[in-house]
Design a protein around this motif. Sequence first.
Motif, PDB file in Angstrom:
ATOM      1  N   PRO A 134       0.826  -1.213   0.000  1.00 45.93           N
ATOM      2  CA  PRO A 134       0.000   0.000   0.000  1.00 45.93           C
ATOM      3  C   PRO A 134       0.861   1.263   0.000  1.00 45.93           C
ATOM      4  CG  PRO A 134      -0.730  -1.529   1.693  1.00 45.93           C
ATOM      5  CD  PRO A 134       0.598  -2.016   1.198  1.00 45.93           C
ATOM      6  N   GLN A 135       0.454   2.229  -0.805  1.00 43.71           N
ATOM      7  CA  GLN A 135       1.144   3.513  -0.903  1.00 43.71           C
ATOM      8  C   GLN A 135       0.118   4.610  -0.744  1.00 43.71           C
ATOM      9  OE1 GLN A 135       4.079   4.825  -4.162  1.00 43.71           O
ATOM     10  NE2 GLN A 135       2.084   5.439  -4.902  1.00 43.71           N
ATOM     11  N   TRP A 136       0.417   5.593   0.091  1.00 41.00           N
ATOM     12  CA  TRP A 136      -0.498   6.716   0.337  1.00 41.00           C
ATOM     13  C   TRP A 136       0.242   7.989   0.001  1.00 41.00           C
ATOM     14  CZ3 TRP A 136      -4.875   6.016   4.024  1.00 41.00           C
ATOM     15  CH2 TRP A 136      -5.629   7.175   4.175  1.00 41.00           C
ATOM     16  N   ARG A 137      -0.209   8.721  -0.983  1.00 49.33           N
ATOM     17  CA  ARG A 137       0.385  10.009  -1.337  1.00 49.33           C
ATOM     18  C   ARG A 137      -0.559  11.092  -0.840  1.00 49.33           C
ATOM     19  NH1 ARG A 137       3.191   9.726  -7.247  1.00 49.33           N
ATOM     20  NH2 ARG A 137       4.595   8.016  -6.780  1.00 49.33           N
ATOM     21  N   ALA A 138      -0.249  11.614   0.330  1.00 47.20           N
ATOM     22  CA  ALA A 138      -1.140  12.570   0.979  1.00 47.20           C
ATOM     23  C   ALA A 138      -0.505  13.947   1.015  1.00 47.20           C
ATOM     24  CB  ALA A 138      -1.448  12.109   2.400  1.00 47.20           C
ATOM     25  N   ARG A 139      -1.255  14.952   0.592  1.00 47.39           N
ATOM     26  CA  ARG A 139      -0.793  16.335   0.709  1.00 47.39           C
ATOM     27  C   ARG A 139      -1.560  17.089   1.784  1.00 47.39           C
ATOM     28  NH1 ARG A 139      -0.490  17.562  -5.600  1.00 47.39           N
ATOM     29  NH2 ARG A 139      -1.977  15.903  -5.535  1.00 47.39           N
ATOM     30  N   PRO A 140      -2.899  17.044   1.808  1.00 51.71           N
ATOM     31  CA  PRO A 140      -3.627  17.781   2.860  1.00 51.71           C
ATOM     32  C   PRO A 140      -3.317  17.213   4.243  1.00 51.71           C
ATOM     33  CG  PRO A 140      -5.111  17.144   1.066  1.00 51.71           C
ATOM     34  CD  PRO A 140      -3.809  16.428   0.839  1.00 51.71           C
ATOM     35  N   ASP A 141      -3.257  18.090   5.231  1.00 51.66           N
ATOM     36  CA  ASP A 141      -2.939  17.661   6.592  1.00 51.66           C
ATOM     37  C   ASP A 141      -3.884  16.578   7.101  1.00 51.66           C
ATOM     38  OD1 ASP A 141      -0.736  19.315   6.807  1.00 51.66           O
ATOM     39  OD2 ASP A 141      -1.851  20.952   7.757  1.00 51.66           O
ATOM     40  N   ALA A 142      -5.175  16.708   6.804  1.00 49.50           N
ATOM     41  CA  ALA A 142      -6.141  15.714   7.281  1.00 49.50           C
ATOM     42  C   ALA A 142      -5.830  14.336   6.698  1.00 49.50           C
ATOM     43  CB  ALA A 142      -7.563  16.131   6.932  1.00 49.50           C
ATOM     44  N   LEU A 202       7.979   9.407   3.626  1.00 46.10           N
ATOM     45  CA  LEU A 202       9.303   9.106   3.105  1.00 46.10           C
ATOM     46  C   LEU A 202       9.800  10.145   2.114  1.00 46.10           C
ATOM     47  CD1 LEU A 202       8.961   5.254   2.558  1.00 46.10           C
ATOM     48  CD2 LEU A 202      10.027   6.454   4.467  1.00 46.10           C
ATOM     49  N   GLY A 203       9.003  11.130   1.810  1.00 45.56           N
ATOM     50  CA  GLY A 203       9.420  12.144   0.855  1.00 45.56           C
ATOM     51  C   GLY A 203       8.277  13.081   0.546  1.00 45.56           C
ATOM     52  N   THR A 204       8.451  13.864  -0.479  1.00 43.20           N
ATOM     53  CA  THR A 204       7.410  14.795  -0.901  1.00 43.20           C
ATOM     54  C   THR A 204       7.127  14.588  -2.378  1.00 43.20           C
ATOM     55  OG1 THR A 204       9.043  16.507  -1.383  1.00 43.20           O
ATOM     56  CG2 THR A 204       8.045  16.542   0.805  1.00 43.20           C
ATOM     57  N   GLN A 205       6.002  15.120  -2.808  1.00 47.37           N
ATOM     58  CA  GLN A 205       5.595  15.003  -4.198  1.00 47.37           C
ATOM     59  C   GLN A 205       5.334  16.401  -4.720  1.00 47.37           C
ATOM     60  OE1 GLN A 205       2.123  12.565  -4.814  1.00 47.37           O
ATOM     61  NE2 GLN A 205       1.708  13.450  -6.796  1.00 47.37           N
ATOM     62  N   LEU A 206       5.771  16.658  -5.925  1.00 50.83           N
ATOM     63  CA  LEU A 206       5.541  17.940  -6.575  1.00 50.83           C
ATOM     64  C   LEU A 206       4.627  17.708  -7.766  1.00 50.83           C
ATOM     65  CD1 LEU A 206       6.229  20.941  -6.970  1.00 50.83           C
ATOM     66  CD2 LEU A 206       8.169  20.189  -8.376  1.00 50.83           C
ATOM     67  N   SER A 207       3.534  18.453  -7.829  1.00 51.55           N
ATOM     68  CA  SER A 207       2.618  18.361  -8.971  1.00 51.55           C
ATOM     69  C   SER A 207       2.640  19.688  -9.718  1.00 51.55           C
ATOM     70  CB  SER A 207       1.194  18.069  -8.480  1.00 51.55           C
ATOM     71  OG  SER A 207       1.153  16.825  -7.848  1.00 51.55           O
ATOM     72  N   LEU A 208       2.770  19.596 -11.008  1.00 46.55           N
ATOM     73  CA  LEU A 208       2.818  20.777 -11.863  1.00 46.55           C
ATOM     74  C   LEU A 208       1.726  20.693 -12.915  1.00 46.55           C
ATOM     75  CD1 LEU A 208       6.663  20.860 -12.506  1.00 46.55           C
ATOM     76  CD2 LEU A 208       5.391  22.212 -10.845  1.00 46.55           C
ATOM     77  N   THR A 209       1.214  21.854 -13.303  1.00 47.33           N
ATOM     78  CA  THR A 209       0.243  21.938 -14.376  1.00 47.33           C
ATOM     79  C   THR A 209       0.881  22.699 -15.536  1.00 47.33           C
ATOM     80  OG1 THR A 209      -1.572  21.980 -12.811  1.00 47.33           O
ATOM     81  CG2 THR A 209      -2.048  22.753 -15.024  1.00 47.33           C
ATOM     82  N   PHE A 210       0.816  22.125 -16.723  1.00 46.56           N
ATOM     83  CA  PHE A 210       1.362  22.764 -17.901  1.00 46.56           C
ATOM     84  C   PHE A 210       0.341  23.735 -18.493  1.00 46.56           C
ATOM     85  CE2 PHE A 210       1.851  22.850 -22.552  1.00 46.56           C
ATOM     86  CZ  PHE A 210       3.083  23.468 -22.628  1.00 46.56           C
ATOM     87  N   ARG A 211       0.777  24.939 -18.736  1.00 46.81           N
ATOM     88  CA  ARG A 211      -0.057  25.933 -19.428  1.00 46.81           C
ATOM     89  C   ARG A 211       0.682  26.359 -20.685  1.00 46.81           C
ATOM     90  NH1 ARG A 211      -2.223  29.797 -14.585  1.00 46.81           N
ATOM     91  NH2 ARG A 211      -3.198  28.131 -13.430  1.00 46.81           N
ATOM     92  N   PRO A 212       0.123  26.063 -21.824  1.00 47.45           N
ATOM     93  CA  PRO A 212       0.763  26.481 -23.077  1.00 47.45           C
ATOM     94  C   PRO A 212       0.925  27.998 -23.101  1.00 47.45           C
ATOM     95  CG  PRO A 212      -0.993  24.921 -23.515  1.00 47.45           C
ATOM     96  CD  PRO A 212      -1.098  25.304 -22.066  1.00 47.45           C
ATOM     97  N   PRO A 213       1.983  28.473 -23.716  1.00 44.19           N
ATOM     98  CA  PRO A 213       2.185  29.930 -23.823  1.00 44.19           C
ATOM     99  C   PRO A 213       0.965  30.608 -24.451  1.00 44.19           C
ATOM    100  CG  PRO A 213       4.125  28.754 -24.587  1.00 44.19           C
ATOM    101  CD  PRO A 213       3.048  27.733 -24.351  1.00 44.19           C
ATOM    102  N   GLY A 214       0.585  31.746 -23.907  1.00 42.28           N
ATOM    103  CA  GLY A 214      -0.538  32.497 -24.452  1.00 42.28           C
ATOM    104  C   GLY A 214      -1.893  32.129 -23.865  1.00 42.28           C
ATOM    105  N   THR A 215      -1.936  31.257 -22.883  1.00 41.98           N
ATOM    106  CA  THR A 215      -3.230  30.889 -22.289  1.00 41.98           C
ATOM    107  C   THR A 215      -3.421  31.555 -20.954  1.00 41.98           C
ATOM    108  OG1 THR A 215      -2.335  28.924 -21.224  1.00 41.98           O
ATOM    109  CG2 THR A 215      -3.333  28.645 -23.410  1.00 41.98           C
TER     110      THR A 215
END
Length: 83
Positions: A49-57, A70-83
């Motif tokens: 089992p793996q739990w990737r939790a960001r919110p404190d709750a 055991l670490g942190t996770q970074l999530s990124l959203t791509f926005r095309p230029p001009g949007t």
Amino acid sequence: MVAAAGYRRWPRDTAHLSVLTAAGHRGRGLARATASAAVAHALSRSLLPQWRARPDASRGVAAALGFRELGTQLSLTFRPPGT
């Protein structure tokens, strides 16, 4: 439905958990109960089992079930230029 949990099987026999509780029903132990059942199901099938939790709750529920951070996770959203 007020709470649900499950997992998706990922590579290397990993069970990636997902847990949801309706806003008006949080704080009653429902996430912990449903997540516990999902973890038990995954373990019974020899999955890790793996739990990737960001919110404190969510992190609190994971800790209550014995998960360690055991670490942190970074999530990124791509926005095309001009949007």
